[in-house]
Design a protein around this motif. Structure first.
Motif: not given
Length: 270
Positions: A134-157
């Motif tokens: 969880p320490g590695l994968w939740e940060e990589l997938f949630f704070r990393g990959v998913l956050m980047i995709l959501l930011l790109r789509n919503t244009k809002s931090l």
């Protein structure tokens, strides 16, 4: 219904891949249990790590190009401030400080209940090994990959952060009773702390260290599960934890802005 545009289809596939990555690491142990495979917790954790590593470091960046396009593993990790970090020691130290704060907040809340008793058996090697995932994968997938995709789509931090935290919290629902819901709220607050740390330091390293240590030792600082707490005792415990997370965010802000513990390249670009 209008057909999806090519860009929308690409974004939708990316979300599915991100969701798949999250489900891969979170479901492997459950599959072992359902199949009745008698493996130790440490063995399950190591297998989980190996399988998820293939998906995270090969399928996403090399085969599917999520979320930066098709790039090398080194480039993929450097975009998240993990590989070739400019401030590795500072990031690691900050993660240790933040974990110490969150665990201290829980410890204070437990002590104030008057029911806390130190149990050396809670310092468990299997829990420490398990917590790497969880320490590695939740940060990589949630704070990393998913956050980047959501930011790109919503244009809002703010919108991206809100959605990411909600999704993260939904993965941690354990019950729908009062304290089960308060626990989900607590997970949301911790997730905000993880996200704020990644935003200010422009790296996932502090959050990974923070998350790993928090999960590895969280049972050490809690009242044993078989002891029932009153509503007041529960509330004191959670408030103490939330206060510690808030203090951690202030320390993160000072560390990044005053002491320069941050990468040059922004992690979350609108």
């Amino acid at each position: 219904m209008k057909p999806l545009k090519t860009e929308d289809k690409w974004n939708f596939r990316n979300y599915l891949l991100a969701a798949g990555a999250i489900l891969v690491w979170s479901s492997i142990a459950s599959v072992f249990e359902l199949q009745g495979i008698g493996l130790s917790r440490i063995t399950k954790s190591l297998l989980n790590f190996v399988v998820t590593s293939f998906f995270a470091f090969y399928v996403l960046p090399r085969k599917r190009g999520v979320p930066f396009g098709k790039v090398s593993v080194g480039e993929f990790l450097s975009r998240f401030g993990i590989y070739q970090s400019e401030k590795p020691a500072g990031h690691i130290l900050l993660g240790v400080i933040l974990a110490t704060l969150s665990l201290s907040g829980m410890f204070v809340g437990s002590m104030m209940s008057g029911l806390y008793v130190f149990d050396s058996s809670t310092i468990d090697v299997s829990q420490i090994v398990f917590s790497v995932n969880p320490g590695l994968w939740e940060e990589l997938f949630f704070r990393g990959v998913l956050m980047i995709l959501l930011l790109r789509n919503t244009k809002s931090l703010r919108k991206a952060t809100l959605l990411q935290v909600i999704i993260f919290s939904l993965f941690h629902i354990r019950g729908l009773d009062l304290w089960g819901l308060v626990d989900v709220l607590s997970v949301s607050i911790i997730a905000l702390g993880f996200t704020y740390t990644a935003y200010k330091t422009r790296s996932l390293i502090p959050g990974i260290v923070f998350h790993f240590l928090h999960d590895a030792f969280l049972f050490v600082v809690q009242v044993p599960r078989d002891i029932a707490l009153t509503n007041t005792q529960n509330m004191v415990f959670f408030v103490s934890l939330w206060a510690a997370i808030g203090i951690g965010c202030l320390i993160t802000k000072v560390s990044a802005e005053r002491f320069g513990i941050q990468e040059k390249m922004e992690l979350y670009k609108n």
